[in-house]
Design an enzyme around this catalytic site. Structure first.
Site, PDB file in Angstrom:
ATOM      1  N   LEU A  15      47.805  21.112  34.825  1.00  0.00           N
ATOM      2  CA  LEU A  15      47.514  21.783  33.208  1.00  0.00           C
ATOM      3  C   LEU A  15      46.486  22.828  33.512  1.00  0.00           C
ATOM      4  O   LEU A  15      45.274  22.550  33.986  1.00  0.00           O
ATOM      5  CB  LEU A  15      47.015  20.372  32.423  1.00  0.00           C
ATOM      6  N   ARG A  22      34.108  28.891  27.256  1.00  0.00           N
ATOM      7  CA  ARG A  22      33.074  28.894  27.698  1.00  0.00           C
ATOM      8  C   ARG A  22      32.682  29.797  28.922  1.00  0.00           C
ATOM      9  O   ARG A  22      31.621  30.245  29.114  1.00  0.00           O
ATOM     10  CB  ARG A  22      32.531  27.481  27.958  1.00  0.00           C
ATOM     11  N   LYS A  29      40.700  31.268  33.341  1.00  0.00           N
ATOM     12  CA  LYS A  29      39.542  30.210  33.825  1.00  0.00           C
ATOM     13  C   LYS A  29      40.164  29.898  35.382  1.00  0.00           C
ATOM     14  O   LYS A  29      39.239  30.001  36.171  1.00  0.00           O
ATOM     15  CB  LYS A  29      39.578  29.140  32.948  1.00  0.00           C
ATOM     16  N   ASN A 177      37.390   8.302  33.309  1.00  0.00           N
ATOM     17  CA  ASN A 177      38.710   8.731  33.725  1.00  0.00           C
ATOM     18  C   ASN A 177      38.514  10.305  34.091  1.00  0.00           C
ATOM     19  O   ASN A 177      38.321  11.165  33.401  1.00  0.00           O
ATOM     20  CB  ASN A 177      39.638   8.667  32.392  1.00  0.00           C
ATOM     21  N   ARG A 324      35.349  45.929  57.053  1.00  0.00           N
ATOM     22  CA  ARG A 324      36.312  45.890  55.710  1.00  0.00           C
ATOM     23  C   ARG A 324      37.761  45.371  56.520  1.00  0.00           C
ATOM     24  O   ARG A 324      37.875  45.558  57.891  1.00  0.00           O
ATOM     25  CB  ARG A 324      36.108  47.179  55.291  1.00  0.00           C
TER      26      ARG A 324
END
Length: 458
Positions: A15, A22, A29, A177, A324
């Site tokens: 999900l 936020r 996110k 939970n 690098r």
């Protein structure tokens, strides 16, 4: 899970439809990195060890970003509008059409659930008492606003309840939970079809599949993780930083347990895939980006920055070195302070000890690169290669204008700008003729002093 029972096929539903407000970020996110890797990829890597047959990511906003990240590795199901976690899982039903195995429901912002924990959930699903749903529970130090798992001593769940809908007695329960579940595919969507939204939020909660199953005479079970950090969700920049800190602390401990010396462990930052050999010493304030492999007996001095590089046995770098992507330092190479290496291979025993840039280059064994040397690899449109032969000596403050080849045992005199190949054993000196004007500096100083005095009187 019994050894003689064939493992059923597995589907993983992740999900990731939350807006992540936020985070206050244009980046989805679940794509925010921890240890240089998007949190979603941490979760997918753990699930991949179970060899899932299907993988579905439920998305909302930011779908294009997830499509670019995942490509064909997962099916995307869109949840719009977003009516709760149960509704989110329902969106995966079409992608799982015809699938008859087990389903693990995971969360993209809960990235550190281990493969072992996932396997425990699946094992419990196929235990002799055959629960209909297995829930992953945890016991945090502070239960906060988590939903509660009301269970008997043997792990049999009597009720699942969200914090907002819980009674005072239910909130006193410390078993919480995590939201993660294991269910057989056919039963999962059958139960979801009977979940209502008569609750404080008016949403379809995934946890209610347990209550529906119980009401129909079935039973469900909880598996408890001993590590609450494993199921910690990440919803803000602060929580992201906390997750990074926890991950780094464990990686540092592992590095030292496996034979590396970290002088100031809390100042060393690893990437998710950093590989360290034995007897590696890392001084303070060193940062590893992805793609770094370090062999045995390497010394990394303070304030060095390393990504996409390979350091072979006995290499020494820093302080203040930058490696690098594409940097390969073979055995015994020494890279000193303020030296940058990019897409370049340095052969065994080569040295570049001070203030140097080596880009798109091949440096032979035993070559010595003097302070201030630059490989001029970019013409504004294309990159070009510099090849420096074995045991060549490049004098300080030299510019090697690529494409150019410096032969074995050749010497480039200090201050040279080399634009043509140098043969083996040749000396190349490229400097303008020095002009000498005896007495000129004395006359200049006298004249300037007079001007300054006259200006002061005025």
């Amino acid at each position: 899970m019994s050894a003689d029972r064939q493992t059923p096929p597995l589907a993983v539903v992740i999900l990731a439809a939350g807006k992540g407000t936020r985070m206050k970020s244009d980046l989805h996110k679940v794509l925010h990195p921890i240890a240089g890797r998007p949190m979603l990829e941490h979760l997918i890597a753990s699930a991949a060890e179970l060899q899932p047959e299907r993988q579905v990511v439920v998305v909302g906003s930011g779908r294009d970003q997830l499509e670019r990240q995942l490509g064909s590795r997962a099916d995307l199901a869109v949840q719009e509008p977003q009516l709760g976690t149960g509704h989110a899982v329902q969106q995966a039903e079409a992608a799982l059409a015809g699938f008859s195995g087990d389903v693990l429901v995971l969360y993209g912002d809960v990235p550190f659930v281990s493969t072992a924990t996932m396997r425990r959930m699946l094992d419990r699903l196929h235990a002799d008492d055959a629960p209909e749903v297995v829930v992953l529970g945890f016991e945090p130090a502070d239960p906060l606003q988590y939903g509660r798992v009301i269970a008997e001593a043997d792990g049999r769940i009597t009720r699942m309840v969200e914090h907002k809908d819980a009674t005072a007695a239910e909130r006193a329960c410390r078993l919480c939970n995590s939201g993660l579940m294991a269910v057989r595919a056919g039963r999962l969507f059958e139960l979801l079809g009977q979940v209502g939204n008569d609750n404080a939020q008016g949403e379809y909660y995934l946890v209610d599949v347990v209550n529906v199953a119980n009401a129909q005479g079935g039973h469900c079970a909880v598996v408890v993780t001993p590590d609450p950090d494993e199921v910690a969700g990440i919803n803000s920049r602060g929580e992201l930083a906390e997750a990074e800190s926890r991950w780094q602390e464990r990686r540092r401990d592992r590095a030292m347990a496996e034979g590396a010396t970290l002088i100031a462990p809390q100042t060393v930052w690893f990437a998710w895939d950093t590989v360290l050999g034995r007897d590696v010493t890392i001084e303070p304030n060193v940062w590893f980006g992805p793609g770094v492999t370090v062999a045995d007996r390497v010394l990394i001095r303070g304030f060095s920055h390393i990504e996409g590089a390979r350091l072979d046995e006995g290499v020494e770098i820093g302080p203040y070195a930058r490696l690098r992507p594409g940097a390969v330092l073979q055995a015994g190479v020494k890279i000193g302070n303020f030296v940058e290496v990019k897409n370049a291979t340095l052969g065994p025993g080569a040295k570049a000890n001070h203030l140097t840039y080596l880009g798109d280059a091949e440096v032979g064994a035993g070559a010595n690169i003097g302070a201030g040397t630059i490989t001029c690899n970019y013409d504004g449109y294309f990159k070009h290669k510099t090849v420096i032969g074995e045991r060549a000596f490049i004098g300080s403050n030299s510019a090697l204008i690529a494409p150019v080849r410096i032969g074995a045992d050749a010497i480039v005199a200090a201050g040279s700008a080399v634009s043509r190949d140098v043969a083996d054993g040749e000396l190349r000196l490229v400097r303008a003729e020095q002009m000498v004007k005896p007495g000129w500096a004395d006359r200049f100083h006298d004249a300037m002093k007079r001007k300054k005095a006259e200006k002061g009187r005025n």
